[in-house]
Design a protein around this motif. Sequence first.
Motif, short mmCIF file in Angstrom:
data_model
loop_
_atom_site.label_atom_id
_atom_site.label_comp_id
_atom_site.label_asym_id
_atom_site.label_seq_id
_atom_site.Cartn_x
_atom_site.Cartn_y
_atom_site.Cartn_z
N TYR A 1 0.82 -1.21 0.00
CA TYR A 1 0.00 0.00 0.00
C TYR A 1 0.85 1.25 0.00
CZ TYR A 1 -3.56 -3.38 1.22
OH TYR A 1 -4.39 -4.46 1.20
N ILE A 2 0.25 2.33 -0.50
CA ILE A 2 0.87 3.65 -0.43
C ILE A 2 -0.10 4.63 0.21
CG2 ILE A 2 2.46 3.32 -2.35
CD1 ILE A 2 0.46 4.82 -4.15
N ASP A 3 0.41 5.80 0.46
CA ASP A 3 -0.26 6.87 1.20
C ASP A 3 -1.70 7.11 0.74
OD1 ASP A 3 -0.87 9.69 2.08
OD2 ASP A 3 1.20 9.55 2.78
N GLY A 4 -2.60 7.21 1.71
CA GLY A 4 -4.00 7.49 1.40
C GLY A 4 -4.22 8.85 0.77
N GLY A 5 -3.22 9.74 0.87
CA GLY A 5 -3.34 11.04 0.23
C GLY A 5 -3.35 10.97 -1.29
N TYR A 6 -2.95 9.82 -1.85
CA TYR A 6 -3.03 9.67 -3.29
C TYR A 6 -4.44 9.35 -3.75
CZ TYR A 6 2.03 9.90 -3.24
OH TYR A 6 3.32 10.32 -3.06
N ARG A 7 -5.33 9.09 -2.81
CA ARG A 7 -6.75 9.03 -3.14
C ARG A 7 -7.27 10.45 -3.23
NH1 ARG A 7 -11.75 9.51 -0.93
NH2 ARG A 7 -13.36 8.06 -1.68
N ARG A 8 -7.19 11.16 -2.13
CA ARG A 8 -7.45 12.59 -2.00
C ARG A 8 -6.78 12.99 -0.69
NH1 ARG A 8 -13.88 13.53 -3.45
NH2 ARG A 8 -13.55 14.53 -5.46
N ASN A 9 -6.26 14.21 -0.60
CA ASN A 9 -5.46 14.55 0.58
C ASN A 9 -6.28 14.57 1.86
OD1 ASN A 9 -2.78 15.39 1.61
ND2 ASN A 9 -3.93 17.19 2.28
N GLU A 10 -7.53 14.99 1.79
CA GLU A 10 -8.39 15.01 2.97
C GLU A 10 -9.38 13.85 2.99
OE1 GLU A 10 -6.83 18.93 2.01
OE2 GLU A 10 -8.19 17.64 0.89
N ASN A 11 -9.82 13.43 1.81
CA ASN A 11 -10.81 12.35 1.71
C ASN A 11 -12.10 12.67 2.46
OD1 ASN A 11 -9.42 10.25 0.08
ND2 ASN A 11 -7.92 10.38 1.73
N ALA A 12 -12.46 13.95 2.42
CA ALA A 12 -13.66 14.39 3.13
C ALA A 12 -14.93 13.78 2.56
CB ALA A 12 -13.76 15.92 3.10
N ASP A 13 -14.90 13.35 1.30
CA ASP A 13 -16.09 12.76 0.70
C ASP A 13 -16.52 11.50 1.43
OD1 ASP A 13 -14.86 10.40 -1.45
OD2 ASP A 13 -13.53 11.95 -0.72
N LEU A 14 -15.60 10.87 2.20
CA LEU A 14 -15.96 9.68 2.97
C LEU A 14 -16.85 10.02 4.17
CD1 LEU A 14 -12.58 7.73 2.94
CD2 LEU A 14 -14.61 7.31 1.55
N ALA A 15 -17.05 11.31 4.41
CA ALA A 15 -17.99 11.74 5.45
C ALA A 15 -19.42 11.78 4.94
CB ALA A 15 -17.60 13.12 5.99
N ALA A 16 -19.63 11.35 3.70
CA ALA A 16 -20.97 11.36 3.12
C ALA A 16 -21.97 10.67 4.03
CB ALA A 16 -20.95 10.68 1.75
N GLY A 17 -23.13 11.29 4.20
CA GLY A 17 -24.16 10.75 5.07
C GLY A 17 -24.21 11.42 6.42
N CYS A 18 -23.15 12.15 6.78
CA CYS A 18 -23.12 12.88 8.05
C CYS A 18 -23.63 14.30 7.83
CB CYS A 18 -21.70 12.93 8.62
SG CYS A 18 -21.08 11.32 9.16
N GLY A 19 -24.43 14.77 8.77
CA GLY A 19 -25.02 16.09 8.63
C GLY A 19 -24.03 17.22 8.81
N ARG A 20 -23.07 17.05 9.74
CA ARG A 20 -22.06 18.08 10.01
C ARG A 20 -20.69 17.47 9.85
NH1 ARG A 20 -24.62 19.14 15.70
NH2 ARG A 20 -25.38 17.06 15.15
N VAL A 21 -19.86 18.15 9.07
CA VAL A 21 -18.53 17.65 8.76
C VAL A 21 -17.51 18.74 9.07
CG1 VAL A 21 -17.02 16.67 7.00
CG2 VAL A 21 -19.49 16.21 6.92
N LEU A 22 -16.58 18.44 9.97
CA LEU A 22 -15.50 19.36 10.29
C LEU A 22 -14.22 18.82 9.67
CD1 LEU A 22 -14.23 21.77 11.78
CD2 LEU A 22 -14.04 20.30 13.82
N VAL A 23 -13.62 19.60 8.78
CA VAL A 23 -12.41 19.20 8.08
C VAL A 23 -11.23 20.03 8.58
CG1 VAL A 23 -11.29 18.92 5.83
CG2 VAL A 23 -13.78 18.69 6.02
N LEU A 24 -10.20 19.36 9.06
CA LEU A 24 -8.95 20.01 9.43
C LEU A 24 -7.92 19.68 8.36
CD1 LEU A 24 -8.74 19.34 13.30
CD2 LEU A 24 -10.03 21.09 12.05
N SER A 25 -7.48 20.69 7.62
CA SER A 25 -6.62 20.47 6.46
C SER A 25 -5.29 21.20 6.63
CB SER A 25 -7.31 20.96 5.18
OG SER A 25 -6.43 20.87 4.07
N PRO A 26 -4.23 20.50 7.05
CA PRO A 26 -2.92 21.15 7.20
C PRO A 26 -2.41 21.81 5.93
CG PRO A 26 -2.91 19.02 8.30
CD PRO A 26 -4.19 19.10 7.51
N PHE A 27 -2.73 21.25 4.78
CA PHE A 27 -2.27 21.82 3.51
C PHE A 27 -3.23 22.89 2.97
CE2 PHE A 27 0.49 17.94 2.23
CZ PHE A 27 1.54 18.45 2.99
N GLY A 28 -4.23 23.25 3.75
CA GLY A 28 -5.12 24.34 3.35
C GLY A 28 -5.95 24.04 2.12
N GLY A 29 -6.23 22.76 1.86
CA GLY A 29 -7.05 22.40 0.72
C GLY A 29 -6.31 22.37 -0.60
#
Length: 304
Positions: free
Chosen positions: A204-232
């Motif tokens: 396996y390699i780094d999950g960031g090669y999927r997407r750096n935050e992978n926030a889309d995996l929060a789908a289905g949650c009403g409130r999503v807080l994203v902490l992004s060190p690279f600023g998006g």
Amino acid sequence: MNTTPSSSVPRALPAATSGRSLVLGGGGSTGNAWLIGVLAGLAEAGLDVTGADRVIGTSAGSTAAAQIAGASPAVLYAAVMDAPLPQRPRPAVSPSPGSPVPNHLERTGRIIAGSATAADMRRRMGAAAIDLAEDYDHSGRWRATVAARLTTQEWPEHELLITAVDAGTGEPGVFERSGGVDLVDAVAASCSSGSAYRIGDRSYIDGGYRRNENADLAAGCGRVLVLSPFGGRTRMPLEWGMQLAAQVEELHAHGSTVEVVSPDSGAEHMFGANAMDLSLRPAAAHAGHSQGKALAGKLGEFWM
């Protein structure tokens, strides 16, 4: 043991519910420290977001996600601030942990530039990482390094998703408690951006090669807080849709309310090319802590 993470190929997103999701993005060693700082600052100001229904961790964020499963943000923050500084700072552009590559960013940048699509890029990254792993005993050493950083080696009771990419196929995926892979291996895979990390008969390699935050995996949650060190930001072509803005747009379209926290402009020099400079970890944690305290009131209204 099943060492294949569940598939995370883009699919129709479910409609949002009332659940809460905490997304911890990648960002190297300083990014991990900043994430811990933000969480500690929020908690000190009275807002503990670590009790989210779903926590999503990618690369450095996977380490932070596993760390908060076994210790409070305050304890983790104190550990960063009290850790002895290295005698000699690491280079501004550094290889990934355990990798012999002298210029990791340049090497991966060439792969990105030569790729036609995101899927093509993942396959190329995986192949290059497997080649490196054949020349270096990466997995055993890296597992020991990751294990030493975690406060627990047990999956938590709450839903924790750790992202990775199969180095052999380029297929993105997600590790979770029911998948048969232990937490240390899942985090080690998610953080393995240089040499491939082996679990059973897969690498396996780094999950960031999927997407750096992978926030889309929060789908289905009403409130999503994203902490992004690279600023998006993303190193990938925007047409590939890997940037955080695209992920947030997807969540909004399906009913989620999203808040994003990124480092203040005065702290940006501690990330990106300097993300593996261990001497910057206390400063990054302090910057995150100050931000967390300042944002707790605003985020409290959103989170509660």
